[in-house]
Design a protein around this motif. Structure first.
Motif, mmCIF file in Angstrom:
data_model
loop_
_atom_site.group_PDB
_atom_site.id
_atom_site.type_symbol
_atom_site.label_atom_id
_atom_site.label_comp_id
_atom_site.label_asym_id
_atom_site.label_seq_id
_atom_site.Cartn_x
_atom_site.Cartn_y
_atom_site.Cartn_z
ATOM 1 N N ASN A 234 0.822 -1.209 0.000
ATOM 2 C CA ASN A 234 0.000 0.000 0.000
ATOM 3 C C ASN A 234 0.858 1.263 0.000
ATOM 4 O O ASN A 234 0.533 2.255 -0.679
ATOM 5 C CB ASN A 234 -0.931 0.008 1.219
ATOM 6 N N SER B 97 1.175 4.333 -2.872
ATOM 7 C CA SER B 97 0.861 5.734 -2.562
ATOM 8 C C SER B 97 2.075 6.658 -2.557
ATOM 9 O O SER B 97 1.944 7.863 -2.786
ATOM 10 C CB SER B 97 0.163 5.825 -1.201
ATOM 11 N N THR B 98 3.282 6.123 -2.310
ATOM 12 C CA THR B 98 4.458 6.988 -2.197
ATOM 13 C C THR B 98 5.525 6.711 -3.247
ATOM 14 O O THR B 98 6.378 7.569 -3.484
ATOM 15 C CB THR B 98 5.118 6.811 -0.808
#
Length: 218
Positions: free
Chosen positions: A177, A181-182
């Motif tokens: 995750n 997202s990063t």
């Protein structure tokens, strides 16, 4: 400094998954140890061919089918017939059942390595079969199987990573995750590796130290 701050935040997030990984490992080990010991005792001291075949079939099936397939069956397969398990429950049961097959072989080998005269002597002085098993055979069996047991525990903690495939919120679940997202792929997976090492190395050290202490007491 910015990279250090990012790495620290990543570790803090993944630590949440480490808690879940430990919970899954502890639950799975409890199932594996209890069921594996029961199967090993039956396999060693029971003369029923039907029971022997059933245990052998269970061991072969569990050891030759990927653990992930068992988790999918428990999580998705049972849901299809109306029985819904949480991701953590499915992971604990699935890894525990697979582990029972592994530990059955470990415990059975340990019991068979003990001299048959010890059991006969214990029974001859009036101990019941249950007390003989509990006070004479099992303590010695645990000494013999301790190295294999330590290897299994370390491997089990690593195998909790596959629980992310059924959305169990463990280390690799959070890692994927975070990558999405990063995009800090290197830092995230490096942090995950460090967390696994931080959990597994002390376990390996503790088992090795216990084994050495038992050796000196002989």
């Amino acid at each position: 400094m910015a990279a250090f701050d990012i790495f620290a935040r990543i570790l803090a997030t993944l630590a949440l998954g480490a808690v879940t990984a430990v919970q899954v490992a502890v639950g799975a080990f409890a199932i594996a140890a209890l069921l594996g010991l029961l199967l090993a005792i039956c396999r060693t001291f029971t003369h029923s061919r039907l029971l022997q075949w059933a245990i052998a079939g269970y061991i072969e099936w569990m050891r030759n089918v990927p653990a992930l397939a068992h988790l999918f069956l428990l999580y998705f397969g049972l849901a299809a017939v109306g029985l819904r398990l949480s991701p953590l429950t499915a992971a604990v049961i699935g890894l525990g059942l697979v582990g029972a097959a592994i530990l059955c072989d470990v415990f059975a080998s340990g019991l068979k390595s003990l001299h048959v005269g010890q059991r006969e002597a214990a029974l001859s002085v009036g101990l019941t079969p249950v007390k003989t098993l509990r006070h004479v055979l099992l303590p010695q069996m645990l000494r013999v199987t301790l190295p294999s047991l330590g290897n299994y525990v370390s491997q089990l903690l690593k195998d909790t990573s596959i629980a992310s495939a059924i959305a169990a919120p463990e280390i690799m679940f959070f890692a994927r995750n975070l990558v999405t997202s990063t995009f800090e792929t290197t830092l995230i997976y490096l942090a995950a590796m460090l967390l696994y090492a931080a959990m597994i190395l002390p376990i390996s050290w503790a088992f090795a130290r216990t084994e050495r202490r038992l050796e000196t007491q002989r």
